[in-house]
Structure formats: structure tokens, C-alpha cells
Design an enzyme around this catalytic site. Sequence first.
Site, PDB file in Angstrom:
ATOM      1  CG  HIS A 193      -0.160   0.132   2.528  1.00  0.00           C
ATOM      2  ND1 HIS A 193       0.496  -0.935   3.094  1.00  0.00           N
ATOM      3  CD2 HIS A 193       0.058   1.193   3.357  1.00  0.00           C
ATOM      4  CE1 HIS A 193       1.070  -0.552   4.221  1.00  0.00           C
ATOM      5  NE2 HIS A 193       0.833   0.740   4.397  1.00  0.00           N
ATOM      6  CG  ASP A 195       1.648   5.264   4.624  1.00  0.00           C
ATOM      7  OD1 ASP A 195       1.251   4.111   4.870  1.00  0.00           O
ATOM      8  OD2 ASP A 195       2.806   5.660   4.876  1.00  0.00           O
ATOM      9  CG  HIS A 344       5.139   1.242   2.745  1.00  0.00           C
ATOM     10  ND1 HIS A 344       4.638   2.434   2.254  1.00  0.00           N
ATOM     11  CD2 HIS A 344       4.577   1.091   3.974  1.00  0.00           C
ATOM     12  CE1 HIS A 344       3.831   2.979   3.135  1.00  0.00           C
ATOM     13  NE2 HIS A 344       3.765   2.183   4.197  1.00  0.00           N
ATOM     14  NE  ARG A 361       2.374   7.171   8.233  1.00  0.00           N
ATOM     15  CZ  ARG A 361       1.230   6.521   8.028  1.00  0.00           C
ATOM     16  NH1 ARG A 361       1.250   5.213   7.798  1.00  0.00           N
ATOM     17  NH2 ARG A 361       0.082   7.163   8.079  1.00  0.00           N
TER      18      ARG A 361
END
Length: 371
Positions: A193, A195, A344, A361
Site C-alpha cells: 500500500h 499511505d 510498502h 511515522r
Amino acid sequence: MSATTTVTQSALTLRATEEKKASTGSTRPQKLRWWGETGESEEAYPYRHFLPFFDKELRLPPLTPFKHFDPGHDALKHEDPQSFLAHADVDELTPDFGSEVSGIQLHELDTVGRQQLALYVAQRGVVAFRDQDFADQDQTWMIQDWCRFFGRPHIHPCSGAPKGHPEFHLVYRDAKAVYNYETDSRLTSTVWHSDVTYEEQPPGLTLLFLFDSPASGGDTAYADQRGAYNHLSPSLRSYLETLSAVHSGVEQAEYSRGGNRGGVVKREPVQTIHPIVRRHPVTGEKALFVNRQFTRYIVGLKREESDALLELLYTHIERGTDFQVRLRHRPRTVIAWDNRVTAHSAIIDFAKGGSRRHGARITPQAERPFL
């Protein structure tokens, strides 16, 4: 004891293995260890202030459009756009995608260095910066200074965050709890995917750093969506450039509403239409912009046509080992990637051991995808 003091002590503890050689007379450097490997008590865990908190009272309004200027544009004007790497050790993982860098500190970069970082990450796709002090910096600085330089800080609608700092997206799994968007209903934990592509303005340059991790496992795999695009035949590339697809955050929100993760939905989910092929605003490169996790269907195609074409693209991205890298999260590593041109997946190969994987993140929003 303050969080800053505790984290500083953590840094010293983690570096102590390197300094041990001075007292033992050994000339062989000792590698850094994760906190979980030190044998210290859980009460002394120095990143407790970064543990997930799910604010059940927080209700966020819909996101509104904003004008984004990528700092990588300014780096193109520099005489040497990579001068911030002048004293660094750079290892290119493949000719076109992925690098490892040591010898610089991200939190010490000035404006010029940050501009060049934005350009470099856009060009390489994903870069692992080793031996960083970034995780020990002040949380407010991370968001208000660092993140805002690259774009508007994104608050994830469902994930946990440090108490008082909702702009962080935390990843967390241990033997007792899983606060990630993952299930055990498939043959593999790998879910490629990009983000939050359901947002009108998805992220650009993104950072991920782990505070604790298993001694092995828990890597992150990255795919170059530019490489995926370029491997397609010219005729298919041309056709894809005429298409758009719907990206949805509804399923993720319903997963949380079902009592998973932390059971919190801080902002109502949205669905957004994006082009299947997008162009990077600084480099001008084209990249696929679909992913199995959030892309739902292609606008204007019948369901069977849409499903078949998307499945072809998903399988192509997932199997394309010639445009992928797998990065290991060594202690004190910060991984930066450009979310516009990469996909990723976390690799949950450590779950049976019960070890903790804990990280944060930082997610600056960028421009609306365009071709």
C-alpha cells in the site's frame, strides 16, 4: 524524571555497547541493540511517552484543501543538489531505487539540507538513514518544525498516537496487543500500500523510525511505483493514463469501529478519485498510483473489467522484485520515502515470538495527485 532525560539515558544505554570495547580492550565494535534485548525492566522503557493512546473524545472535522509547495523544487536550483551528502557514506541498494546513508544527522539539517533531502528521497524513492538521534528529539519539534517543512501534518483517523500529539501515527505490536491495520485471514501478512491514499492530498516525504523491534524480523518492503509503471508495455501505459480510480478509507474506519486497533475513528472516512498514473511534481517522473489496501475500483469500467485490470497491477507490483527493496530497521535508523512514487508493506514475520515492534511515522501531506 522527564521524558527528555529518560530518552537521553536511552541513547547512552544503546551506545554503551559500542563504548564497552574501551574497558575490555577489544578493538571490535559492538553493534547497537534494541531495548527489548537489553534485559532492562519494562518500567524503565525510555519511550513510554510514545506508546499508543486512543483518544475517544477527539473528533476532527473533514480535511480542507491547501496549497502545497514541495521544497525539492528549490534544491533543483542548487549548484550541487546533493551537497548535504558530501561527508556521508552512501550505499545504493539498486541502481534506480533505494539507498542507505550514514554519516549525517537528519535533525541537524538546515533549510538547504532539507530541500536537498526532499529531492534526493524523491529521486531514490526510499532511503534508510543509519545511526540517527532523531527519535530522541522533542515531539513538538518533530511536528511543528520538521514535519511542517515538508507539508501539512496529517492526523490519522484511526491509529493510536502519543498522548497530546495526535499528528504521530504509531505502529505497535507485542505478545498481547496489535494496534495496526492487519489481519490473520490471509496466507501472508504482506499488504502492499501507499499511505492513506484515500485523502484528497495524500502524503509526500514520509519518515518512519522504530523505538523497539525484534532482534530479527519486522522489516519493511518497498516497491518503486515508477519502476512498476515503466515495466508495462507502452500501449498499456497510455491506456492507464486515461483512467482514474476510487480510493476509500471506509473499510479501515469500519475495522476500527468493530473494536479492532483501538476502536477509535477520529475523523469520518472519505472516498476520493485519483489518476491511476500520477506525475511527481519535482522530478516529473510518472508512477502507478494504485494499491490493494485502499484502491476500490476504476471509474467508468464495468466491475469485471475493473477487477481484472486492478488485479493485474496489484500482482505486478507485488511480484516485481526487480523494482523492490527490503530494509531492515536497525536501532537508531530513520527510513524516509516518497509516498507518491512508492508502495510498502510491513513484514510480520516475528509475531510468534511475541517481541515488541514499536515505532512512529511522521506524515506530511503533499499536493493532490495529477498527471
